[in-house]
Design a protein around this motif. Structure first.
Motif, mmCIF file in Angstrom:
data_model
loop_
_atom_site.group_PDB
_atom_site.id
_atom_site.type_symbol
_atom_site.label_atom_id
_atom_site.label_comp_id
_atom_site.label_asym_id
_atom_site.label_seq_id
_atom_site.Cartn_x
_atom_site.Cartn_y
_atom_site.Cartn_z
ATOM 1 N N GLU A 44 22.060 -54.085 -27.675
ATOM 2 C CA GLU A 44 21.408 -55.808 -28.584
ATOM 3 C C GLU A 44 20.856 -55.687 -29.369
ATOM 4 O OE1 GLU A 44 22.753 -60.050 -27.869
ATOM 5 O OE2 GLU A 44 24.702 -58.813 -27.008
ATOM 6 N N GLY A 45 19.564 -56.025 -28.019
ATOM 7 C CA GLY A 45 18.385 -55.938 -28.288
ATOM 8 C C GLY A 45 17.341 -54.910 -29.087
ATOM 9 N N LEU A 46 17.868 -53.976 -28.895
ATOM 10 C CA LEU A 46 16.755 -53.080 -29.295
ATOM 11 C C LEU A 46 17.699 -52.099 -30.106
ATOM 12 C CD1 LEU A 46 13.902 -52.017 -29.494
ATOM 13 C CD2 LEU A 46 14.233 -51.253 -27.039
ATOM 14 N N ILE A 47 17.458 -51.800 -30.736
ATOM 15 C CA ILE A 47 17.492 -50.330 -31.758
ATOM 16 C C ILE A 47 16.144 -48.739 -32.034
ATOM 17 C CG2 ILE A 47 18.463 -48.643 -33.521
ATOM 18 C CD1 ILE A 47 20.401 -51.028 -34.223
ATOM 19 N N LEU A 48 16.350 -48.156 -31.242
ATOM 20 C CA LEU A 48 15.641 -47.141 -31.435
ATOM 21 C C LEU A 48 15.703 -45.514 -31.639
ATOM 22 C CD1 LEU A 48 12.323 -47.188 -29.147
ATOM 23 C CD2 LEU A 48 12.548 -48.407 -31.339
ATOM 24 N N PRO A 49 15.441 -44.678 -32.561
ATOM 25 C CA PRO A 49 14.271 -45.428 -33.935
ATOM 26 C C PRO A 49 14.567 -46.375 -34.172
ATOM 27 C CG PRO A 49 14.744 -42.564 -33.978
ATOM 28 C CD PRO A 49 15.542 -43.345 -33.208
ATOM 29 N N ASP A 50 14.383 -47.205 -35.208
ATOM 30 C CA ASP A 50 14.433 -48.378 -36.283
ATOM 31 C C ASP A 50 14.529 -47.489 -37.199
ATOM 32 O OD1 ASP A 50 14.540 -50.229 -38.132
ATOM 33 O OD2 ASP A 50 12.948 -51.576 -37.023
ATOM 34 N N PRO A 51 16.355 -48.064 -37.402
ATOM 35 C CA PRO A 51 16.958 -47.833 -38.805
ATOM 36 C C PRO A 51 16.499 -47.984 -39.997
ATOM 37 C CG PRO A 51 17.817 -49.105 -37.865
ATOM 38 C CD PRO A 51 17.009 -49.356 -37.003
ATOM 39 N N GLU A 52 15.426 -48.929 -40.373
ATOM 40 C CA GLU A 52 14.456 -49.071 -41.210
ATOM 41 C C GLU A 52 13.738 -48.492 -41.466
ATOM 42 O OE1 GLU A 52 13.684 -53.691 -41.027
ATOM 43 O OE2 GLU A 52 15.553 -53.577 -41.252
ATOM 44 N N ILE A 53 12.842 -47.716 -40.573
ATOM 45 C CA ILE A 53 12.336 -45.779 -40.975
ATOM 46 C C ILE A 53 12.957 -45.709 -42.095
ATOM 47 C CG2 ILE A 53 11.674 -44.022 -40.270
ATOM 48 C CD1 ILE A 53 11.723 -45.622 -37.152
ATOM 49 N N LEU A 54 13.876 -45.058 -42.233
ATOM 50 C CA LEU A 54 14.896 -44.246 -43.824
ATOM 51 C C LEU A 54 14.521 -45.637 -44.239
ATOM 52 C CD1 LEU A 54 17.743 -43.870 -41.083
ATOM 53 C CD2 LEU A 54 15.736 -42.149 -41.886
ATOM 54 N N THR A 55 14.444 -46.374 -44.794
ATOM 55 C CA THR A 55 14.655 -47.538 -45.819
ATOM 56 C C THR A 55 13.844 -48.013 -46.785
ATOM 57 O OG1 THR A 55 15.752 -48.963 -44.770
ATOM 58 C CG2 THR A 55 17.688 -47.238 -46.128
ATOM 59 N N ARG A 56 12.490 -48.401 -45.565
ATOM 60 C CA ARG A 56 11.368 -49.042 -46.428
ATOM 61 C C ARG A 56 9.608 -48.236 -45.929
ATOM 62 N NH1 ARG A 56 11.994 -55.442 -44.303
ATOM 63 N NH2 ARG A 56 14.257 -54.904 -44.589
ATOM 64 N N ALA A 57 9.466 -48.132 -47.173
ATOM 65 C CA ALA A 57 7.963 -47.747 -47.122
ATOM 66 C C ALA A 57 6.922 -47.986 -46.068
ATOM 67 C CB ALA A 57 7.648 -47.159 -48.344
ATOM 68 N N PHE A 58 7.089 -48.822 -46.232
ATOM 69 C CA PHE A 58 5.538 -49.451 -44.684
ATOM 70 C C PHE A 58 5.645 -49.313 -43.517
ATOM 71 C CE2 PHE A 58 8.897 -53.077 -44.554
ATOM 72 C CZ PHE A 58 8.886 -53.566 -43.531
ATOM 73 N N LEU A 59 6.705 -48.441 -43.214
ATOM 74 C CA LEU A 59 7.376 -48.041 -42.202
ATOM 75 C C LEU A 59 7.271 -46.221 -42.204
ATOM 76 C CD1 LEU A 59 10.455 -49.842 -40.802
ATOM 77 C CD2 LEU A 59 8.281 -50.307 -40.225
ATOM 78 N N ALA A 60 7.723 -46.058 -43.338
ATOM 79 C CA ALA A 60 7.910 -44.597 -42.924
ATOM 80 C C ALA A 60 6.757 -43.959 -43.313
ATOM 81 C CB ALA A 60 9.223 -43.910 -44.270
ATOM 82 N N VAL A 61 6.062 -44.139 -44.537
ATOM 83 C CA VAL A 61 4.521 -43.829 -45.295
ATOM 84 C C VAL A 61 3.445 -43.441 -44.127
ATOM 85 C CG1 VAL A 61 2.688 -43.849 -46.934
ATOM 86 C CG2 VAL A 61 5.512 -44.282 -47.452
ATOM 87 N N PRO A 62 3.158 -44.567 -43.332
ATOM 88 C CA PRO A 62 2.181 -44.938 -42.416
ATOM 89 C C PRO A 62 2.579 -43.113 -41.525
ATOM 90 C CG PRO A 62 2.631 -46.721 -43.321
ATOM 91 C CD PRO A 62 3.183 -46.288 -43.279
ATOM 92 N N LEU A 63 3.823 -43.988 -41.039
ATOM 93 C CA LEU A 63 4.503 -42.944 -39.289
ATOM 94 C C LEU A 63 4.520 -41.321 -40.118
ATOM 95 C CD1 LEU A 63 5.585 -42.776 -36.699
ATOM 96 C CD2 LEU A 63 8.215 -42.820 -37.827
ATOM 97 N N HIS A 64 4.366 -40.971 -41.382
ATOM 98 C CA HIS A 64 4.099 -39.740 -41.815
ATOM 99 C C HIS A 64 2.876 -39.925 -42.234
ATOM 100 C CE1 HIS A 64 3.268 -37.198 -45.510
ATOM 101 N NE2 HIS A 64 4.064 -35.883 -44.826
ATOM 102 N N GLU A 65 1.613 -40.307 -42.414
ATOM 103 C CA GLU A 65 0.546 -40.022 -41.850
ATOM 104 C C GLU A 65 -0.218 -39.889 -40.414
ATOM 105 O OE1 GLU A 65 -1.046 -43.599 -44.230
ATOM 106 O OE2 GLU A 65 -0.433 -43.198 -46.431
ATOM 107 N N LEU A 66 0.388 -41.158 -39.993
ATOM 108 C CA LEU A 66 -0.288 -40.473 -38.162
ATOM 109 C C LEU A 66 0.408 -39.238 -37.871
ATOM 110 C CD1 LEU A 66 0.491 -44.125 -36.987
ATOM 111 C CD2 LEU A 66 -1.631 -43.066 -37.270
ATOM 112 N N ALA A 67 1.760 -39.034 -37.737
ATOM 113 C CA ALA A 67 2.624 -37.923 -37.771
ATOM 114 C C ALA A 67 3.508 -36.391 -38.440
ATOM 115 C CB ALA A 67 3.892 -38.191 -36.958
ATOM 116 N N PRO A 68 2.812 -36.115 -39.084
ATOM 117 C CA PRO A 68 2.902 -35.308 -40.678
ATOM 118 C C PRO A 68 4.869 -34.401 -40.296
ATOM 119 C CG PRO A 68 0.774 -34.438 -40.548
ATOM 120 C CD PRO A 68 1.169 -35.779 -39.974
ATOM 121 N N GLY A 69 4.505 -33.838 -39.230
ATOM 122 C CA GLY A 69 5.434 -32.779 -38.530
ATOM 123 C C GLY A 69 6.688 -33.686 -37.591
ATOM 124 N N LEU A 70 6.578 -35.328 -37.289
ATOM 125 C CA LEU A 70 7.530 -35.836 -36.617
ATOM 126 C C LEU A 70 9.312 -35.386 -37.564
ATOM 127 C CD1 LEU A 70 8.610 -38.014 -34.299
ATOM 128 C CD2 LEU A 70 8.162 -39.687 -36.483
#
Length: 110
Positions: A44-70
């Motif tokens: 109820e209080g937490l979903i991991l990984p955050d599903p918004e990673i799939l739709t929000r560039a401000f989450l996905a792009v920096p994550l890709h920069e940090l861990a491109p093979g993720l």
């Protein structure tokens, strides 16, 4: 515990005031837990990984920069594919900062 006992405490220390009537109101700081190793949680209080990673560039792009093979846990989708499918309008890479963070991440894993 990390979300409520660490991140929320830091937010309060930095002047964050929660506005229950408008969850999108401006704020001093907003710290979120979007990914934690290969952990998959749906509570109820937490979903991991955050599903918004799939739709929000401000989450996905920096994550890709940090861990491109993720590969995003529980989704079988690579962060490279997700980030490539999202626009980066208004975003600017911070190469030196990313390198510093990447080195810190690698150092912490040793």
């Amino acid at each position: 515990d990390l979300k409520y006992d660490v991140l929320r405490v830091i937010e309060v220390q930095l002047g964050r005031e929660r506005n229950s009537s408008d969850p999108y109101a401006g704020r001093t700081i907003d710290l979120d837990l979007i990914l934690y190793e290969n952990v998959v949680i749906a509570s109820e209080g937490l979903i991991l990984p955050d599903p918004e990673i799939l739709t929000r560039a401000f989450l996905a792009v920096p994550l890709h920069e940090l861990a491109p093979g993720l590969v995003i846990p529980g989704s079988r989708r690579s962060i490279a594919d997700v980030a490539a499918g999202l626009g980066t309008r208004g975003m600017q890479p911070l190469g030196q900062y990313t390198e510093t963070l990447r080195k810190e991440l690698l150092h912490d894993r040793q």
